[in-house]
Scaffold this active site. Structure first.
Site, mmCIF file in Angstrom:
data_model
loop_
_atom_site.group_PDB
_atom_site.id
_atom_site.type_symbol
_atom_site.label_atom_id
_atom_site.label_comp_id
_atom_site.label_asym_id
_atom_site.label_seq_id
_atom_site.Cartn_x
_atom_site.Cartn_y
_atom_site.Cartn_z
ATOM 1 N N GLY A 17 1.206 10.381 13.266
ATOM 2 C CA GLY A 17 1.578 10.143 11.865
ATOM 3 C C GLY A 17 -0.063 10.522 11.246
ATOM 4 O O GLY A 17 -0.980 10.432 11.460
ATOM 5 N N ARG A 21 -0.241 6.470 3.694
ATOM 6 C CA ARG A 21 -0.635 5.742 2.714
ATOM 7 C C ARG A 21 -2.176 5.654 2.601
ATOM 8 O O ARG A 21 -2.064 4.468 1.688
ATOM 9 C CB ARG A 21 0.247 4.281 2.486
ATOM 10 C CG ARG A 21 2.251 4.427 2.698
ATOM 11 C CD ARG A 21 2.774 3.875 3.132
ATOM 12 N NE ARG A 21 3.037 3.915 4.274
ATOM 13 C CZ ARG A 21 4.185 3.478 5.550
ATOM 14 N NH1 ARG A 21 4.685 2.260 5.089
ATOM 15 N NH2 ARG A 21 3.494 3.598 6.728
ATOM 16 N N GLY A 147 11.012 -2.067 8.575
ATOM 17 C CA GLY A 147 12.499 -2.279 8.350
ATOM 18 C C GLY A 147 13.210 -3.501 9.117
ATOM 19 O O GLY A 147 12.165 -4.383 9.493
HETATM 20 C C1 UD1 Z 1 7.391 1.572 11.087
HETATM 21 C C2 UD1 Z 1 9.833 1.891 11.590
HETATM 22 C C3 UD1 Z 1 9.846 0.037 10.980
HETATM 23 C C4 UD1 Z 1 8.416 -0.938 11.622
HETATM 24 C C5 UD1 Z 1 7.056 -0.686 11.508
HETATM 25 C C6 UD1 Z 1 6.558 -1.548 12.215
HETATM 26 C C7 UD1 Z 1 10.625 3.856 11.837
HETATM 27 C C8 UD1 Z 1 11.252 4.405 11.198
HETATM 28 N N1 UD1 Z 1 10.150 2.552 11.053
HETATM 29 O O1 UD1 Z 1 7.604 2.165 10.018
HETATM 30 O O2 UD1 Z 1 10.729 0.390 11.331
HETATM 31 O O3 UD1 Z 1 8.626 -1.950 10.874
HETATM 32 O O4 UD1 Z 1 6.715 0.870 12.164
HETATM 33 O O5 UD1 Z 1 5.216 -1.514 11.541
HETATM 34 O O6 UD1 Z 1 10.014 3.992 12.603
HETATM 35 N N2 UD1 Z 1 4.014 8.170 14.141
HETATM 36 C C9 UD1 Z 1 4.336 9.707 15.020
HETATM 37 N N3 UD1 Z 1 4.965 10.526 13.982
HETATM 38 C C10 UD1 Z 1 5.507 11.523 13.324
HETATM 39 C C11 UD1 Z 1 5.546 10.066 12.215
HETATM 40 C C12 UD1 Z 1 5.048 8.854 13.008
HETATM 41 O O7 UD1 Z 1 3.621 9.059 15.626
HETATM 42 O O8 UD1 Z 1 6.502 11.861 12.995
HETATM 43 C C13 UD1 Z 1 3.511 7.798 14.469
HETATM 44 C C14 UD1 Z 1 2.592 6.391 13.585
HETATM 45 O O9 UD1 Z 1 1.098 7.644 13.587
HETATM 46 C C15 UD1 Z 1 2.464 5.670 13.734
HETATM 47 C C16 UD1 Z 1 3.819 4.775 13.913
HETATM 48 O O10 UD1 Z 1 4.539 6.241 14.356
HETATM 49 O O11 UD1 Z 1 1.317 5.627 14.905
HETATM 50 C C17 UD1 Z 1 4.778 4.392 13.085
HETATM 51 O O12 UD1 Z 1 4.344 4.880 11.833
HETATM 52 P P1 UD1 Z 1 4.323 4.900 10.616
HETATM 53 O O13 UD1 Z 1 4.496 5.781 9.623
HETATM 54 O O14 UD1 Z 1 3.171 3.891 10.380
HETATM 55 O O15 UD1 Z 1 5.517 3.730 10.508
HETATM 56 P P2 UD1 Z 1 6.294 3.205 9.261
HETATM 57 O O16 UD1 Z 1 7.356 3.810 8.264
HETATM 58 O O17 UD1 Z 1 5.141 1.696 9.101
HETATM 59 CA CA CA Z 2 3.171 1.811 10.245
#
Ligand code: UD1
Ligand code: CA
Length: 472
Positions: A17, A21, A147
């Site tokens: 990601g 934010r 979540g």
């Molecule tokens: C996510 C969870 C949420 C949880 C929270 C806890 C989902 C949909 N939601 O939300 O339920 O409460 O984590 O911290 O999973 N990432 C990728 N590829 C992408 C998107 C994200 O590798 O396309 C990685 C990000 O780099 C990060 C992790 O996944 O390390 C979590 O992504 P983030 O966007 O931070 O999810 P949250 O909104 O925090």
């Molecule tokens: Ca997160």
């Protein structure tokens, strides 16, 4: 590698990601906490678990992230491009667990404080229950942004709903998903390709796998943390700063418990990698970075910034000194306002005083440069005394040259030592000299204009100057 069985483990770390934010051009996982990039915490946690394989999912500025990482042989990298959500990220790793009979642990690159025993606890309850999915959860007073764990009337977990997709009434749910999961690999391989992106963000949510499991009657377990601090995710710079405070306090408390006197923890910054022995005193505004160690009995005065340096026992670092990539031996003193640059070695009981800069030089045992001096690319023997305002002229605009000052030399104040040059042992250099040739041992080297004195010249000059001014 042993043949994988139901007890074997593979780990996926999600870190593709952008970290929108954070509002920063730097990928989120490269922002530092305690002096180290966020991702390094999850990687070392993964390395501590007995996993057969570790996969790291990168995407946003993947090359930059990769170039900042160490131990590249310990994990494989999978690229997710474009980034369409956590479920989509995991889908990119399908090859990595299809046909695998064990558990897949999913971690996030933005959850740096998670403890290995927490993950082991999650894995143990996952294996014991034979669940398809096990989720680390916690109850937060303010669950905003996370979540939520949705349970049925029998309190069985049935779904995870993201903040933006909450249904009426679900706002009250305080149990949150901490983003750490164990999956049965076969379940994961079967269900991942079926995820949809029908939600508020139009992304593929890995969290929808909970509904997929519960909907088909498979077991979902939760492992609930009482103290959620360790599993908090970093999504904003404010959260990063708050975690920095927590981590800093942990580091400082550990140091204080081990016998380090910290005068003002609120303004003391010590990286986790720094080693400080008991009976060291750290005054306010001390900053210690990287691979630094400090020997017992040393006192670090206010405003010192020390990076990647070895400080021996009973060293005094006086206020506002900067020390980088250097070795300071037992009993030496530095500062105030000294700058010790990379490659410097100050031997036992040597003294570097105020407004002195030393670069890539050795200063022998008991030698002193107390005021206003530059020592660069130099080798000073024992018992050398460098007078105020001495400069080693080490650079000719093209190359750096070496100055050697042997044992027992006395350099008078205001001396320019034009390198390459060697000052032989026990010699004396007269103050104000510009030394361009070697000075032999035991000699006097003096190189300055001869002084002339004109008796009574000053009043005559003043009289004439005043008259000239009147006439104009
Ligand atoms: C996510 C969870 C949420 C949880 C929270 C806890 C989902 C949909 N939601 O939300 O339920 O409460 O984590 O911290 O999973 N990432 C990728 N590829 C992408 C998107 C994200 O590798 O396309 C990685 C990000 O780099 C990060 C992790 O996944 O390390 C979590 O992504 P983030 O966007 O931070 O999810 P949250 O909104 O925090
Ligand atoms: Ca997160």
């Amino acid at each position: 590698m042993a043949t994988p069985d139901e007890n074997s483990l593979r780990i996926v770390i999600l870190a593709a990601g952008k970290g929108t934010r954070m509002r920063s051009s730097l990928p989120k996982v490269l922002h530092t906490l305690g002096g180290k990039p966020l991702i390094s915490y999850t990687l070392s946690l993964a390395a501590d678990l007995d996993a057969q394989k570790i996969v790291l999912v990168l995407g946003h500025r993947a090359q930059l992230v990769q170039s900042c990482m160490q131990d590249n042989d310990k994990y494989e990298i999978v690229i997710q491009d474009p980034q369409q959500g956590t479920g989509h990220a995991l889908l990119q790793c399908l090859d990595f667990f299809s046909g695998f009979p064990g558990a897949v642990l999913v971690l996030s690159g933005d959850v740096p404080m998670l403890l290995p025993e927490t993950v082991s606890g999650l894995l143990a309850s996952h294996r014991q229950s034979g669940a398809a999915v096990s989720v680390l959860t916690s109850n937060l007073k303010d669950p905003a942004g996370y979540g939520r764990i949705i349970r049925d009337e029998n309190t069985k977990p049935v779904a995870i709903r993201e903040q933006r997709d909450l249904l009426p009434g679900e706002n009250e749910v305080t149990e949150i998903n901490m983003g750490v999961y164990a999956f049965d690999a076969r379940f994961l391989a079967g269900e991942l390709p079926r995820l949809s992106n029908d939600n508020a963000q139009g992304e593929y949510y890995l969290t929808d796998l909970v509904l997929a499991a519960s909907g088909t009657g498979m077991t979902v377990t939760t492992h609930t943390l009482k103290d959620p601090d360790q599993a908090l995710g970093i999504n904003t710079l404010a959260e990063l700063a708050a975690m920095e405070v927590v981590m800093r306090n942990e580091i400082l408390t550990k140091l204080m418990d081990s016998g380090v006197r910290i005068m003002d923890p609120a303004t003391t910054y010590v990286d986790e990698s720094v080693k400080v022995q008991p009976d060291v005193v750290l005054h306010p505004m001390t900053v210690l970075h990287g691979e630094t160690s400090i020997g017992t009995g040393s006192v670090i005065h206010p405003g010192a910034v020390i990076s990647d340096s070895i400080i021996g026992e009973d060293v005094i670092v006086r206020p506002y000194s900067v020390i980088d990539n250097s070795i300071i031996e037992k009993g030496a003193a530095v500062g105030p306002f000294a700058h010790i640059r990379p490659g410097t070695h100050l031997k036992e009981d040597s003294r570097i005083g105020n407004f002195v800069e030393v670069k890539k030089s050795t200063v022998g045992r008991g030698s002193k440069a107390s005021h206003l001096t530059y020592i660069g690319d130099s080798d000073l023997g024992e018992g050398v005394n460098i007078g105020a305002g001495t400069v080693t002229c080490n650079y000719d605009g093209f190359s750096k040259h070496k100055t050697v000052i042997e044992d027992g030399v006395f350099i008078g104040s205001g001396t320019m030592l034009v390198a390459p040059v060697r000052i032989g042992h026990n010699s004396i250099v007269g103050a104000g000299s510009t030394i361009t040739r070697d000075v032999p041992a035991e000699a006097l080297g003096i190189a300055r204009g001869k002084q002339t004195v004109k008796e009574n010249w000053a009043p005559e000059f003043r009289k004439k100057a005043a008259k000239d001014k009147e006439d104009t």
